[in-house]
Design a protein around this motif. Sequence first.
Motif, PDB file in Angstrom:
ATOM      1  N   PHE A   1       0.829  -1.209   0.000  1.00  0.00           N
ATOM      2  CA  PHE A   1       0.000   0.000   0.000  1.00  0.00           C
ATOM      3  C   PHE A   1       0.864   1.261   0.000  1.00  0.00           C
ATOM      4  CE2 PHE A   1      -1.629   3.170   3.086  1.00  0.00           C
ATOM      5  CZ  PHE A   1      -2.680   3.703   2.351  1.00  0.00           C
ATOM      6  N   LYS A   2       1.873   1.304   0.848  1.00  0.00           N
ATOM      7  CA  LYS A   2       2.726   2.489   0.945  1.00  0.00           C
ATOM      8  C   LYS A   2       3.479   2.758  -0.357  1.00  0.00           C
ATOM      9  CE  LYS A   2       2.374   4.210   5.152  1.00  0.00           C
ATOM     10  NZ  LYS A   2       2.064   5.622   5.396  1.00  0.00           N
ATOM     11  N   HIS A   3       3.941   1.703  -0.980  1.00  0.00           N
ATOM     12  CA  HIS A   3       4.726   1.934  -2.186  1.00  0.00           C
ATOM     13  C   HIS A   3       3.870   2.493  -3.313  1.00  0.00           C
ATOM     14  CE1 HIS A   3       7.912   1.751  -5.053  1.00  0.00           C
ATOM     15  NE2 HIS A   3       7.083   1.159  -5.895  1.00  0.00           N
ATOM     16  N   TYR A   4       2.692   1.906  -3.515  1.00  0.00           N
ATOM     17  CA  TYR A   4       1.918   2.290  -4.685  1.00  0.00           C
ATOM     18  C   TYR A   4       1.021   3.497  -4.477  1.00  0.00           C
ATOM     19  CZ  TYR A   4       3.707  -1.485  -7.439  1.00  0.00           C
ATOM     20  OH  TYR A   4       4.563  -2.295  -8.148  1.00  0.00           O
ATOM     21  N   THR A   5       0.749   3.876  -3.247  1.00  0.00           N
ATOM     22  CA  THR A   5      -0.026   5.102  -3.039  1.00  0.00           C
ATOM     23  C   THR A   5       0.856   6.286  -2.669  1.00  0.00           C
ATOM     24  OG1 THR A   5      -0.468   4.620  -0.691  1.00  0.00           O
ATOM     25  CG2 THR A   5      -2.067   3.814  -2.316  1.00  0.00           C
ATOM     26  N   GLU A   6       2.088   6.024  -2.214  1.00  0.00           N
ATOM     27  CA  GLU A   6       2.960   7.119  -1.785  1.00  0.00           C
ATOM     28  C   GLU A   6       4.312   7.125  -2.480  1.00  0.00           C
ATOM     29  OE1 GLU A   6       3.430   6.901   2.436  1.00  0.00           O
ATOM     30  OE2 GLU A   6       1.282   6.987   2.857  1.00  0.00           O
ATOM     31  N   GLY A   7       4.646   6.068  -3.231  1.00  0.00           N
ATOM     32  CA  GLY A   7       5.973   5.978  -3.810  1.00  0.00           C
ATOM     33  C   GLY A   7       7.042   5.664  -2.790  1.00  0.00           C
ATOM     34  N   ASN A   8       6.679   5.020  -1.678  1.00  0.00           N
ATOM     35  CA  ASN A   8       7.629   4.723  -0.608  1.00  0.00           C
ATOM     36  C   ASN A   8       8.759   3.828  -1.124  1.00  0.00           C
ATOM     37  OD1 ASN A   8       8.461   2.773   1.790  1.00  0.00           O
ATOM     38  ND2 ASN A   8       7.752   4.689   2.693  1.00  0.00           N
ATOM     39  N   VAL A   9      10.003   4.208  -0.822  1.00  0.00           N
ATOM     40  CA  VAL A   9      11.170   3.514  -1.373  1.00  0.00           C
ATOM     41  C   VAL A   9      11.498   2.221  -0.626  1.00  0.00           C
ATOM     42  CG1 VAL A   9      13.652   3.701  -1.776  1.00  0.00           C
ATOM     43  CG2 VAL A   9      12.141   5.600  -2.391  1.00  0.00           C
ATOM     44  N   PRO A  10      11.685   2.229   0.702  1.00  0.00           N
ATOM     45  CA  PRO A  10      12.071   0.973   1.360  1.00  0.00           C
ATOM     46  C   PRO A  10      11.030  -0.116   1.249  1.00  0.00           C
ATOM     47  CG  PRO A  10      11.527   2.654   2.991  1.00  0.00           C
ATOM     48  CD  PRO A  10      11.606   3.342   1.660  1.00  0.00           C
ATOM     49  N   ALA A  11       9.771   0.234   0.964  1.00  0.00           N
ATOM     50  CA  ALA A  11       8.723  -0.775   0.796  1.00  0.00           C
ATOM     51  C   ALA A  11       9.053  -1.750  -0.319  1.00  0.00           C
ATOM     52  CB  ALA A  11       7.388  -0.085   0.509  1.00  0.00           C
ATOM     53  N   ARG A  12       9.849  -1.334  -1.308  1.00  0.00           N
ATOM     54  CA  ARG A  12      10.206  -2.222  -2.422  1.00  0.00           C
ATOM     55  C   ARG A  12      10.837  -3.514  -1.943  1.00  0.00           C
ATOM     56  NH1 ARG A  12      12.876   2.301  -5.629  1.00  0.00           N
ATOM     57  NH2 ARG A  12      14.732   1.515  -4.606  1.00  0.00           N
ATOM     58  N   ASP A  13      11.662  -3.437  -0.900  1.00  0.00           N
ATOM     59  CA  ASP A  13      12.400  -4.624  -0.482  1.00  0.00           C
ATOM     60  C   ASP A  13      11.468  -5.747  -0.040  1.00  0.00           C
ATOM     61  OD1 ASP A  13      14.590  -2.952  -0.916  1.00  0.00           O
ATOM     62  OD2 ASP A  13      15.704  -3.784   0.775  1.00  0.00           O
ATOM     63  N   TYR A  14      10.322  -5.406   0.547  1.00  0.00           N
ATOM     64  CA  TYR A  14       9.377  -6.440   0.967  1.00  0.00           C
ATOM     65  C   TYR A  14       8.762  -7.148  -0.236  1.00  0.00           C
ATOM     66  CZ  TYR A  14       9.448  -4.121   5.541  1.00  0.00           C
ATOM     67  OH  TYR A  14       9.835  -3.580   6.743  1.00  0.00           O
TER      68      TYR A  14
ATOM     69  N   PRO B   1      13.719 -12.377  -0.878  1.00  0.00           N
ATOM     70  CA  PRO B   1      13.223 -13.663  -0.383  1.00  0.00           C
ATOM     71  C   PRO B   1      12.917 -13.614   1.113  1.00  0.00           C
ATOM     72  CG  PRO B   1      15.160 -13.971  -1.762  1.00  0.00           C
ATOM     73  CD  PRO B   1      15.051 -12.496  -1.521  1.00  0.00           C
ATOM     74  N   TRP B   2      11.913 -14.377   1.513  1.00  0.00           N
ATOM     75  CA  TRP B   2      11.458 -14.455   2.907  1.00  0.00           C
ATOM     76  C   TRP B   2      12.597 -14.748   3.874  1.00  0.00           C
ATOM     77  CZ3 TRP B   2       7.295 -13.979   6.159  1.00  0.00           C
ATOM     78  CH2 TRP B   2       7.231 -14.781   7.288  1.00  0.00           C
ATOM     79  N   ASP B   3      13.489 -15.661   3.510  1.00  0.00           N
ATOM     80  CA  ASP B   3      14.564 -16.033   4.421  1.00  0.00           C
ATOM     81  C   ASP B   3      15.616 -14.942   4.569  1.00  0.00           C
ATOM     82  OD1 ASP B   3      13.442 -18.445   5.037  1.00  0.00           O
ATOM     83  OD2 ASP B   3      14.623 -19.600   3.602  1.00  0.00           O
ATOM     84  N   ARG B   4      15.624 -13.951   3.679  1.00  0.00           N
ATOM     85  CA  ARG B   4      16.598 -12.870   3.770  1.00  0.00           C
ATOM     86  C   ARG B   4      16.000 -11.589   4.341  1.00  0.00           C
ATOM     87  NH1 ARG B   4      21.326 -13.658   4.595  1.00  0.00           N
ATOM     88  NH2 ARG B   4      21.936 -11.664   3.705  1.00  0.00           N
ATOM     89  N   PHE B   5      14.705 -11.385   4.130  1.00  0.00           N
ATOM     90  CA  PHE B   5      14.100 -10.145   4.603  1.00  0.00           C
ATOM     91  C   PHE B   5      12.603 -10.352   4.697  1.00  0.00           C
ATOM     92  CE2 PHE B   5      12.312  -5.843   3.921  1.00  0.00           C
ATOM     93  CZ  PHE B   5      12.917  -5.194   4.987  1.00  0.00           C
ATOM     94  N   ARG B   6      12.031  -9.967   5.820  1.00  0.00           N
ATOM     95  CA  ARG B   6      10.606 -10.114   6.062  1.00  0.00           C
ATOM     96  C   ARG B   6      10.234  -9.182   7.204  1.00  0.00           C
ATOM     97  NH1 ARG B   6      13.473 -14.337   7.914  1.00  0.00           N
ATOM     98  NH2 ARG B   6      13.404 -14.725  10.170  1.00  0.00           N
TER      99      ARG B   6
END
Length: 804
Positions: free
Chosen positions: A493-506, A510-515
């Motif tokens: 939601f944050k990325h596509y309504t606000e252009g939030n940058v760190p949201a991209r990583d989610y 991969p789940w085992d590297r970042f979640r």
Amino acid sequence: MNASDRAWFAPSARIAAIGLLSALAGAVSFAGTDAVPRAIQLAGHGLVDAPHVEYVTAFNENESVEAALDLRLHPELAGATCDVWVVEAKTPAQWSADPTLQDARSECVAVDLPGVECSADGPPCRCRFRECADCDASDTTFTLAAADTLSSEAGPCLDGKGGRRCIGLGAGYDVVLDCDRDGRLGPADSIDGGGDEAGFYRVHDTTQPALPTVCVDYRVEGVPEMFRWQRTYFPSDFAGLGRLPLVVIGHGHGHSHEHYGYLQRHLASYGAVAMSHQVQTDCGTLPSDDCTNVGAASDTTLLHTEALLDLLLDASCAQHVATRSCPGTAEEAVDLCDLYGHVDPGRIALFGHSRGGAGVAWAYSRLAAGSYRPRNFTADSIALVSSMAPPDMRAGDKLVSPHDAPFHLFWGAADGDVTGKPSVPGDHSFQIFERATGPRHSTYIHGVGHGWFHDGCSSSGDPGCDFTTGPANLLIGEALAHLIVKGYALPLFKHYTEGNVPARDYLWRPWDRFRPSNPAFDPAGDRRQHVTVEYRPGDDPQLRTIEDHESNPSPLKSSSGGAVRHTLESSTVFEGAMRDGDCTFEWERPEPAPGSCGCFGNLGPCRMACDGVMLQPMNGMTRMRSEEQRRAVTFEWPVEGIDGPYSYDLAIVSPLRDFSAHEFLAFRAAQMPRHPLTLAETGDLDLTVALVDAEGTTARLRLGALGMGIPEPYARGDGKEINACTFGGTCGVALCCPEGCNPFWSRPGWQAEFQTVRLRLRDFLHDAPRLDLAHIVTIRFEVGAGRGSAYGRLALDDVELTGR
């Protein structure tokens, strides 16, 4: 392309290349010159093996932030002594106005390594990079910020009864090597960040709420009589938040609009107006394009969105609607009409579950085609379409597709309603995903049933409400399912309504590297927990396709025209349609008699012969209906009588050989379920990706060294779940669904789960600094004998060069 799309595809200012200038160029001048600091990548995670560092954008609060510098790639810094600052991120204009450095840390972590020595006298840290011709990134990796240090608080923030609450996602920080040690950013220095994006972002647990919310129930006009109820959540203190994006949620057949409060509360706490509404999920009296179930669901969503905006864009709202606090809430009486002037009709996210999930995809299609023309919004207003376990329904003679909208798919691997059952094409949510032509993401959650995407099961106490199937010991439960949905829906939601940058990583890591950092997520201790993520960019100006198996049918040439070579057994390499060949998910089955039943749409019993075995090279694939064409390649190893490693090579045609202008090499891959080489060993599959330049220099990255792999398919499938016809034991006699009657259909393994892998191209330089990224002639996938898993069967698709 809307604003959020532009934010997604904006070229990064973080380019780790010698001599390349960052986004500061032309924006910041020092001492009246055009000289700018050097752009450099520093923030990441140290790794044991090459590339020895994983450069990332987002860091959870509970993990450390490290810096690594490969002196072979940055010889100009060998012997230099620099102050290392971690500062709150600034834009180019802010740096130009105020280049002074102020560290955000309270302390510096000392280190003494072959490539670097840092003193703990700071902050800032003072680091001396040694003269070390052979030092790689592992010799210079040091801690920038320990776990649970550096604030993740990001605005806008409000001060209320519960204290200060912030609804941003990700506090940005720049990393500066101040090599003239004057406490200012200048031309002699290097910076990670400083452009449109920060060097890195500290993020908090995305499953936790931010602001307090309120909830109201009410009926609207303009919707057929039996379907007029809406329930809306919004922040209790929204006056200082400006105009808020709108989230619209449509429920599924037999579900209720009152059962999505867990998701509505969560998104509303971060500044959304989150409305759920009654949905007509079967054909009725609504004015749909076609009298179909998905047409009715899409009509309901469009009419309810229009009705709410009619109210909230009208100063006389209170004259047209009476609202009441939702049952079971303790809030004081609130009025929906207080939101007048606070909702942005140009930022709408459509969420839907089950038939409602198919409905929101079709609703966007109708907006884009102009067959539905609302008063208050357009197709360009739709920032996101997110479908939860949608059935692949037809709207008349048309297939449901989200077309060019940013599209996201949630689906549970243990879904007992929209099952993904091989013999029922309407149960295959990934078919809708494959039709999306814009940015697309999938979040495929192991151990989650259909009913756990809403909260009606826990509130009703109905044990059959969850619609789960498969081994009970693999189910994760409603509470954990809700945490995962909230943890991923918020950055989406944050990325596509606000252009939030760190949201991209989610959305791609991969789940085992970042979640999300909720302590309930413990994949190392509970292997039931897993999320397989898939991402493909849409209108990315840097996107170049090497091989998608679509435009060139020859298995000897890639879709871009380059030669395809391999050292595998040719009879095991198969390029073809991504559709299970016999609707069983099995790798092998008894050979059918001539004229026996086919797949997808077969309504009669299968007549199977008593002898012979037929192999199914696309078993487990549910990515297309029979009338569609989407292709991939599958292959296996080892090769009898030939020692590994084995390779699958894609030659690069001349126009595509310059990789230096791109940031990632991306592809998607899946283990093939129920194949003996998949079942022989549990766990992720490992492989190596190599780049070869025109001079023959080869650089390799092994997925296992990066802490990732191709995930093991969800272990569902015990013979009771595959509602297909099976051979009954007597020649020529066919029976349907006798439990456990056929040993071929009793092995575990469900979908062929594609995982997207994105490898940073400049990370290949850590393995071979002399690699010429401007003249790459071969991409090579290597397996076996020191290059990856010793055996396996793999599907491979969408080999691409991308930007961010």
